[in-house]
Scaffold this motif. Structure first.
Motif, PDB file in Angstrom:
ATOM      1  N   ASP A  43      52.909   4.465 -13.418  1.00 10.09           N
ATOM      2  CA  ASP A  43      54.183   4.273 -14.110  1.00 10.09           C
ATOM      3  C   ASP A  43      53.989   3.199 -15.173  1.00 10.09           C
ATOM      4  O   ASP A  43      54.047   2.011 -14.897  1.00 10.09           O
ATOM      5  N   TYR A  47      59.679   2.839 -15.167  1.00  8.39           N
ATOM      6  CA  TYR A  47      60.829   3.730 -15.058  1.00  8.39           C
ATOM      7  C   TYR A  47      61.135   4.134 -13.614  1.00  8.39           C
ATOM      8  O   TYR A  47      62.285   4.223 -13.213  1.00  8.39           O
ATOM      9  N   PHE A  48      60.115   4.369 -12.825  1.00  4.70           N
ATOM     10  CA  PHE A  48      60.318   4.981 -11.515  1.00  4.70           C
ATOM     11  C   PHE A  48      60.782   3.977 -10.472  1.00  4.70           C
ATOM     12  O   PHE A  48      60.470   2.799 -10.520  1.00  4.70           O
ATOM     13  N   ASN A  49      61.528   4.504  -9.512  1.00  9.00           N
ATOM     14  CA  ASN A  49      61.910   3.753  -8.325  1.00  9.00           C
ATOM     15  C   ASN A  49      61.650   4.649  -7.122  1.00  9.00           C
ATOM     16  O   ASN A  49      61.160   5.769  -7.271  1.00  9.00           O
ATOM     17  N   ILE A  51      63.447   6.433  -5.426  1.00  9.50           N
ATOM     18  CA  ILE A  51      64.208   7.678  -5.409  1.00  9.50           C
ATOM     19  C   ILE A  51      63.661   8.665  -6.446  1.00  9.50           C
ATOM     20  O   ILE A  51      63.234   9.766  -6.108  1.00  9.50           O
ATOM     21  N   ASN A  52      63.649   8.262  -7.719  1.00  6.92           N
ATOM     22  CA  ASN A  52      63.291   9.237  -8.759  1.00  6.92           C
ATOM     23  C   ASN A  52      61.808   9.576  -8.789  1.00  6.92           C
ATOM     24  O   ASN A  52      61.416  10.581  -9.372  1.00  6.92           O
ATOM     25  N   VAL A  53      60.961   8.780  -8.152  1.00  2.00           N
ATOM     26  CA  VAL A  53      59.543   9.122  -8.095  1.00  2.00           C
ATOM     27  C   VAL A  53      59.330  10.389  -7.250  1.00  2.00           C
ATOM     28  O   VAL A  53      58.337  11.080  -7.396  1.00  2.00           O
ATOM     29  N   TYR A  55      61.450  13.054  -7.319  1.00  2.00           N
ATOM     30  CA  TYR A  55      62.089  14.227  -7.928  1.00  2.00           C
ATOM     31  C   TYR A  55      61.077  15.336  -8.174  1.00  2.00           C
ATOM     32  O   TYR A  55      59.932  15.080  -8.563  1.00  2.00           O
ATOM     33  N   ASP A  56      61.514  16.557  -7.981  1.00  2.00           N
ATOM     34  CA  ASP A  56      60.648  17.722  -8.193  1.00  2.00           C
ATOM     35  C   ASP A  56      60.064  17.762  -9.599  1.00  2.00           C
ATOM     36  O   ASP A  56      58.928  18.185  -9.793  1.00  2.00           O
ATOM     37  N   ARG A  57      60.827  17.316 -10.589  1.00  2.00           N
ATOM     38  CA  ARG A  57      60.334  17.375 -11.968  1.00  2.00           C
ATOM     39  C   ARG A  57      59.144  16.445 -12.197  1.00  2.00           C
ATOM     40  O   ARG A  57      58.451  16.560 -13.203  1.00  2.00           O
ATOM     41  N   ASN A  58      58.894  15.518 -11.277  1.00  3.94           N
ATOM     42  CA  ASN A  58      57.783  14.577 -11.420  1.00  3.94           C
ATOM     43  C   ASN A  58      56.558  14.955 -10.593  1.00  3.94           C
ATOM     44  O   ASN A  58      55.575  14.219 -10.579  1.00  3.94           O
TER      45      ASN A  58
END
Length: 127
Positions: A43, A47-49, A51-53, A55-58
């Motif tokens: 990262d 940006y990442f935390n 939770i969003n790390v 996400y399927d899009r990542n």
């Protein structure tokens, strides 16, 4: 100053991953080098935390760790690591993760549950 946040995602429920192999923990394990089974997400912007790390899009941002030792040098980047563990065949319920790097500012370890990531351990020189 080196600012490094490492989020280890331990998931006994085997979340879908692109690269990581599963580390099977059983009563015969006396020490395992898990480095070869780790995935890393670098990262560069913070940006990442936790939770969003996930996400399927990542999912395509994760890469296998290529070395038997983790060494990314001094960096302001954040490194997220994940590993899949399966301890269903083990009667041992407590396992130790030995992470020897005195230069870490922060080390956060999360377990992925049905309700999302749960912080289970915090350490590092900035804590």
């Amino acid at each position: 100053m080196k600012q490094l946040l490492i989020g280890f995602f331990f998931n006994l429920f085997l979340m879908a991953t692109a690269n990581a192999s599963v580390v099977f923990l059983n009563n015969d394990n006396h020490g395992i080098n898990i480095t070869e089974c780790l995935d890393v997400l670098v990262d560069e912007s913070g940006y990442f935390n936790e939770i969003n790390v996930l996400y399927d899009r990542n999912v395509n941002l994760w890469e296998s760790v290529d070395n038997t030792a983790i060494n990314y040098g001094y960096s302001d980047k954040t490194y997220w690591f994940r590993i899949k563990l399966d301890a269903t065949q083990s009667s041992i319920k407590k396992w130790n993760l030995i992470f020897s790097n005195s230069l870490l500012s922060t080390l956060d370890i999360y377990k992925i549950t049905d309700n999302g990531p749960r912080l289970i351990y915090r350490s590092g020189s900035s804590r």
